[in-house]
Design an enzyme around this catalytic site. Sequence first.
Site: not given
Ligand code: FE2
Length: 282
Positions: A99, A101, A258, A273
């Site tokens: 996917h 994000d 990713h 993150r």
């Molecule tokens: Fe992701």
Amino acid sequence: MPILSKLTGFIGAEIECLSLSETISGSGAEFLKRSLAEHQVLVLRDQYLTSPQQKALTRVFGPAMQLRYVSPLEDDPEIIAVLKEASEIGGGVFGGEWHADFSFLENPPAGSILNAVEIPDVGGDTVWASQTVAYRCLPDALKSVVDGRNAVHVGKPYGVKHAPPAETRANASIRMTRGDPDADRETFHPAVITEPITGAKALFLNPIYTTRLDGMSEEESLPVLQEIYRHCTRPDFSCRHKWQAGDVVIWDNRTTLHYATNDYDGHRRLLYRTTFSGAAPR
Ligand SMILES: [Fe+2]
């Protein structure tokens, strides 16, 4: 002077001799932005960034972005703890499918930064696939379908219409906002976008969120999209990062897909993150 070495023939670069914990100069920022545009994934080892340092690095690339569908740290809305506890066994993992994000947003994240804190001895690698190379190598018959066409993105896991079964989403350390009717809205993005610094074209289709190609039904789109996904996630177009504590990885969320590998049940894994925004994909 920073030293950059490519990780594969197509995607990813490691940068050495650059400390991200110090104030990043104007020329350092330009080097990082150009390197990200060219290589799509940047790896810097042994950084051990604090939260303020990670947030300062994030702003090199763009304004910090808060994501309404994933709960951030209680004391810092800009940072998400990507955490899987040793006790979380037999379930999925955050990001455990190919996917990009949040592509269903009007302005999806331009990129993200992961700062590794606690990493299993083996497992938990992350894989990225270059969608610029995937577009360049796309067979002409498929290029003619996606060129000049929009694709429809829907926030399926966070909405109502396509909500995943409740038993598949309990007890994870990462808390997500589900059941939001807004996430069911169709958002249109070009199926092929241009990276603004290099001018490279990239496929912008998402195995999780793309429901169909504009002008085609879901049924008509499905076999075409499946053929494209088989192509655009080929190992030939990808790099795989084996994490160590202290690592920082920065990736372009527009020109890559990713995948978080889920092969470390019984071990705790924690990364922090942050996410940055940019101009809408064009
Ligand atoms: Fe992701």
